[in-house]
Design a protein around this motif. Structure first.
Motif, mmCIF file in Angstrom:
data_model
loop_
_atom_site.group_PDB
_atom_site.id
_atom_site.type_symbol
_atom_site.label_atom_id
_atom_site.label_comp_id
_atom_site.label_asym_id
_atom_site.label_seq_id
_atom_site.Cartn_x
_atom_site.Cartn_y
_atom_site.Cartn_z
ATOM 1 N N LEU A 32 27.111 -33.485 -15.445
ATOM 2 C CA LEU A 32 25.695 -32.783 -15.034
ATOM 3 C C LEU A 32 25.911 -31.526 -14.224
ATOM 4 O O LEU A 32 25.258 -30.493 -14.560
ATOM 5 C CB LEU A 32 24.867 -33.732 -14.150
ATOM 6 C CG LEU A 32 23.313 -33.449 -13.847
ATOM 7 C CD1 LEU A 32 22.519 -33.216 -15.019
ATOM 8 C CD2 LEU A 32 23.011 -34.198 -12.756
ATOM 9 N N ILE A 33 26.891 -31.284 -13.266
ATOM 10 C CA ILE A 33 27.115 -30.260 -12.299
ATOM 11 C C ILE A 33 27.665 -29.119 -13.357
ATOM 12 O O ILE A 33 27.237 -28.059 -13.017
ATOM 13 C CB ILE A 33 27.862 -30.681 -11.345
ATOM 14 C CG1 ILE A 33 27.196 -31.478 -10.194
ATOM 15 C CG2 ILE A 33 28.583 -29.604 -10.671
ATOM 16 C CD1 ILE A 33 28.132 -32.056 -9.155
ATOM 17 N N VAL A 34 28.515 -29.650 -14.110
ATOM 18 C CA VAL A 34 29.200 -28.375 -15.016
ATOM 19 C C VAL A 34 28.107 -27.917 -15.950
ATOM 20 O O VAL A 34 27.921 -26.914 -16.424
ATOM 21 C CB VAL A 34 30.254 -29.154 -15.792
ATOM 22 C CG1 VAL A 34 30.824 -28.168 -16.879
ATOM 23 C CG2 VAL A 34 31.342 -29.348 -15.023
ATOM 24 N N GLY A 35 27.184 -28.815 -16.387
ATOM 25 C CA GLY A 35 26.200 -28.484 -17.371
ATOM 26 C C GLY A 35 25.203 -27.465 -16.677
ATOM 27 O O GLY A 35 24.707 -26.354 -17.298
ATOM 28 N N VAL A 36 24.763 -27.739 -15.488
ATOM 29 C CA VAL A 36 23.812 -26.850 -14.793
ATOM 30 C C VAL A 36 24.540 -25.586 -14.364
ATOM 31 O O VAL A 36 23.897 -24.487 -14.403
ATOM 32 C CB VAL A 36 23.247 -27.641 -13.549
ATOM 33 C CG1 VAL A 36 22.582 -26.725 -12.505
ATOM 34 C CG2 VAL A 36 22.628 -28.523 -13.647
ATOM 35 N N PHE A 37 25.809 -25.509 -14.176
ATOM 36 C CA PHE A 37 26.498 -24.429 -13.728
ATOM 37 C C PHE A 37 26.859 -23.467 -14.778
ATOM 38 O O PHE A 37 26.534 -22.325 -14.907
ATOM 39 C CB PHE A 37 27.880 -24.766 -13.291
ATOM 40 C CG PHE A 37 28.781 -23.375 -13.042
ATOM 41 C CD1 PHE A 37 28.327 -22.768 -11.606
ATOM 42 C CD2 PHE A 37 29.879 -23.176 -13.435
ATOM 43 C CE1 PHE A 37 29.101 -21.581 -11.497
ATOM 44 C CE2 PHE A 37 30.596 -22.085 -13.067
ATOM 45 C CZ PHE A 37 30.330 -21.308 -12.091
ATOM 46 N N GLY A 38 26.782 -24.204 -16.186
ATOM 47 C CA GLY A 38 26.954 -23.346 -17.450
ATOM 48 C C GLY A 38 25.884 -22.845 -17.840
ATOM 49 O O GLY A 38 25.669 -21.766 -18.336
ATOM 50 N N TRP A 39 24.767 -23.680 -17.677
ATOM 51 C CA TRP A 39 23.198 -23.175 -17.850
ATOM 52 C C TRP A 39 22.977 -21.639 -17.042
ATOM 53 O O TRP A 39 22.385 -20.890 -17.507
ATOM 54 C CB TRP A 39 22.255 -24.008 -17.619
ATOM 55 C CG TRP A 39 20.755 -23.545 -17.611
ATOM 56 C CD1 TRP A 39 20.108 -23.305 -18.764
ATOM 57 C CD2 TRP A 39 19.967 -23.190 -16.683
ATOM 58 N NE1 TRP A 39 18.793 -22.970 -18.439
ATOM 59 C CE2 TRP A 39 18.817 -22.653 -16.898
ATOM 60 C CE3 TRP A 39 20.197 -22.926 -15.209
ATOM 61 C CZ2 TRP A 39 17.822 -22.182 -16.270
ATOM 62 C CZ3 TRP A 39 19.333 -22.476 -14.413
ATOM 63 C CH2 TRP A 39 18.090 -22.330 -14.967
ATOM 64 N N ALA A 40 23.410 -21.764 -15.690
ATOM 65 C CA ALA A 40 23.261 -20.820 -14.833
ATOM 66 C C ALA A 40 24.032 -19.742 -15.257
ATOM 67 O O ALA A 40 23.411 -18.577 -14.882
ATOM 68 C CB ALA A 40 23.483 -21.110 -13.237
#
Length: 66
Positions: A17-25
């Motif tokens: 989840l953290i990697v996904g949010v960082f990738g989205w940002a």
């Protein structure tokens, strides 16, 4: 020992989840121009936002005093 069967998958999901949010940002430009955003707060603005209360003693009456 049984708690590890719960904690390990939850921690993997949290990391994903953290990697996904960082990738989205990164893909949406949230981290593009950090210097400009850091200096924007230091700039003087001649006017003020319509929702912002003017500082006291500037000679203008507030709309609520009418």
């Amino acid at each position: 020992m049984d708690i590890l069967y719960l904690l390990i998958p939850l921690s993997v999901l949290l990391v994903l989840l953290i990697v996904g949010v960082f990738g989205w940002a990164i893909n949406n430009g949230q981290l593009e121009d950090l210097e400009r955003e850091g200096n924007r707060i230091l700039e003087d603005v001649d006017g003020f936002d319509e929702h912002q209360v003017p500082p006291p003693g500037d000679g203008k009456e507030s709309p609520s005093s009418n």
